[in-house]
Design a protein around this motif. Structure first.
Motif, PDB file in Angstrom:
ATOM      1  N   LEU A 178      14.429 -76.974 -13.592  1.00 24.39           N
ATOM      2  CA  LEU A 178      13.286 -76.818 -14.493  1.00 24.39           C
ATOM      3  C   LEU A 178      12.213 -77.868 -14.220  1.00 24.39           C
ATOM      4  CD1 LEU A 178      12.317 -75.115 -16.889  1.00 24.39           C
ATOM      5  CD2 LEU A 178      13.298 -76.820 -18.405  1.00 24.39           C
ATOM      6  N   GLY A 179      10.976 -77.436 -14.303  1.00 24.60           N
ATOM      7  CA  GLY A 179       9.860 -78.374 -14.139  1.00 24.60           C
ATOM      8  C   GLY A 179       9.511 -78.989 -15.472  1.00 24.60           C
TER       9      GLY A 179
ATOM     10  N   TRP B 218       3.658 -69.491  -9.365  1.00 24.26           N
ATOM     11  CA  TRP B 218       4.554 -69.670 -10.523  1.00 24.26           C
ATOM     12  C   TRP B 218       5.042 -68.315 -11.074  1.00 24.26           C
ATOM     13  CZ3 TRP B 218       2.743 -69.480 -15.995  1.00 24.26           C
ATOM     14  CH2 TRP B 218       3.759 -69.849 -16.887  1.00 24.26           C
ATOM     15  N   VAL B 219       6.258 -68.318 -11.552  1.00 27.85           N
ATOM     16  CA  VAL B 219       6.988 -67.077 -11.878  1.00 27.85           C
ATOM     17  C   VAL B 219       6.313 -66.180 -12.914  1.00 27.85           C
ATOM     18  CG1 VAL B 219       9.216 -68.090 -11.274  1.00 27.85           C
ATOM     19  CG2 VAL B 219       8.419 -68.287 -13.619  1.00 27.85           C
TER      20      VAL B 219
ATOM     21  N   SER C 132      12.307 -64.986 -17.087  1.00 29.81           N
ATOM     22  CA  SER C 132      11.737 -66.086 -16.308  1.00 29.81           C
ATOM     23  C   SER C 132      12.844 -66.827 -15.574  1.00 29.81           C
ATOM     24  CB  SER C 132      10.987 -67.046 -17.238  1.00 29.81           C
ATOM     25  OG  SER C 132      10.864 -68.297 -16.614  1.00 29.81           O
TER      26      SER C 132
ATOM     27  N   LYS D 178       0.626 -71.925 -21.633  1.00 25.52           N
ATOM     28  CA  LYS D 178       1.149 -70.633 -21.183  1.00 25.52           C
ATOM     29  C   LYS D 178       0.478 -69.504 -21.955  1.00 25.52           C
ATOM     30  CE  LYS D 178       5.779 -70.419 -19.597  1.00 25.52           C
ATOM     31  NZ  LYS D 178       7.223 -70.246 -19.813  1.00 25.52           N
TER      32      LYS D 178
ATOM     33  N   TYR E 279       7.382 -80.928  -7.482  1.00 23.29           N
ATOM     34  CA  TYR E 279       8.152 -79.875  -6.817  1.00 23.29           C
ATOM     35  C   TYR E 279       8.092 -80.014  -5.308  1.00 23.29           C
ATOM     36  CZ  TYR E 279       7.339 -77.620 -11.348  1.00 23.29           C
ATOM     37  OH  TYR E 279       7.269 -77.349 -12.678  1.00 23.29           O
TER      38      TYR E 279
END
Ligand code: GLU
Length: 381
Positions: free
Chosen positions: A36-37, A122-123, A12, A98, A318
């Motif tokens: 980082l979020g 998102w990744v 990630s 997640k 973001y």
């Protein structure tokens, strides 16, 4: 030794950057972290007090696998009121957000099935598809129209094998919000084509202007909807790993089987923290107002720096500017920022091919850091 599935998955980009930054910090560098979020606020104390009290009272054992009944009920009630759609506790499963996403992939997708995911997105959406042997297919968000849907593109990408579409509004990394018209378009698709929408609504409390609209605004859509959300961003509870999934009673039953064989249940402490968090609407509101101030400082600052072309975000923490610096792509530019200016950002390419010349700047950090970051960026000539 390692399976081909796991080998096919990349680390990630958001998570692994922490290691790189920490190494620089350990070497004595003052790194400004825009990567980082993760909210920099402290988890509201009453939430921690309540969860600790419950632990001392002896609530340190398993709970029912889909979650503490009281918590499922409260999530259902709150969702019903806030989103104006009636759902009950059997439609709720408590689990880290997640994992809720990953479990939805597992529950929906057979090997070879296709899942549409946003570019930019998102990744982990793409890698979770690889983990379950499904085929991720990107659909475009239209950067010229503030990253709204390109409806034609979606129609063209839906085929025989398409089982699901992931949507994320507010969106990570762009900070954009899907319009009601786009949501309606998706709801019509779901009704016509029997595809399931997995709607990641984790940033729902961070909409700066206006109110968040859930994909699920009508009970009849429940059969083909999986909504995931949680407390990490709303209540600065990332380390407690707690969120939930909302779907049809049948889907929740199947996902509960996954939960039983993997997680057992979400951490009991965290579930009590979530229960308390549901009573606290003022902390998310305060944090949101602070993020909004930070956004404004960042927007004003970056406007002064010609190498960035910005779309001011409507939500999240973001920003996803385009970069034009000595022909560098997002990877080269991000490495350059870290090595030369000690500023860490996430390269846009981690969020899909459209991010080749973009970076994600997370403003989940204090205004002083943002100002210092802007000053450093002004040195880019
Ligand atoms: N979602 C946040 C981010 O994009 C947290 C890290 C992660 O889960 O990827 O930075």
């Amino acid at each position: 030794m390692v399976s081909s599935v796991v080998k096919s998955v990349s680390p990630s980009a958001t998570i692994s950057l922490i290691n790189k930054e920490n190494a620089l910090k350990a070497a004595g560098k003052k790194v400004i972290s825009f990567s980082l979020g993760e909210p920099d606020f402290t988890t509201p104390i009453q939430i921690l007090d309540y969860a600790s009290e419950k632990m001392r009272e002896g609530y340190t054992h398993y709970t029912q696998s889909p979650g503490i009944p009281e918590l499922r009920k409260k999530i259902a009630e709150k969702f019903s009121i806030e989103k104006n759609v009636k759902i009950d506790d059997k439609s709720v499963l408590v689990t880290p957000t997640k994992f809720a996403l990953y479990a939805s992939y597992l529950a929906l997708l057979d090997p070879g099935d296709e899942i549409l995911i946003p570019d930019p997105g998102w990744v982990s959406y793409i890698e979770m598809a690889h983990l379950v042997g499904a085929k991720p297919v990107y659909y475009k968000l239209d950067e010229k129209r503030n990253f709204s849907l390109d409806q034609e593109d979606i129609k063209n990408r839906i085929g025989e094998k398409t089982k699901a579409i992931v949507i994320n509004s507010p969106n990570n990394p762009t900070g954009s919000v899907l319009s009601n018209e786009d949501l309606k378009f998706l709801r019509d698709i779901v009704r016509d084509r029997k595809i399931t929408v997995i709607s990641d609504e984790i940033y729902e409390k961070l909409v700066f202007e206006g109110k968040h609209e859930s994909f699920l605004n009508d009970f009849t859509l429940l059969e083909n909807s999986i909504i995931v959300s949680g407390f990490s961003k709303s209540h600065a509870m990332t380390g407690l790993r707690i969120g939930y999934m909302i779907s049809s009673e049948e889907m929740i039953k199947y996902v509960d089987r996954i939960q039983q064989h993997t997680m057992t249940c979400a951490a009991t402490y965290s579930q009590y923290a979530a229960l308390k968090a549901l009573d606290d609407d003022s902390s998310p509101e305060k944090m949101k107002m602070e993020y909004r101030k930070r956004r404004d400082v960042l927007v004003e600052g970056l406007k002064e720096i010609p190498i960035f072309k910005i779309n001011p975000p409507q939500a999240t923490f973001y920003m996803y500017p385009e970069i034009d610096y000595k022909g560098m792509d997002s990877m080269e530019f991000s490495n350059y920022l870290l090595e030369k200016l000690y500023i860490s950002v996430v390269p846009g390419i981690a969020f899909g091919p459209s991010g080749k010349y973009r970076i994600r700047i997370s403003f989940s950090t204090g205004i002083e850091n943002i100002k210092e970051g802007i000053e450093r960026l002004k040195n880019l000539k």
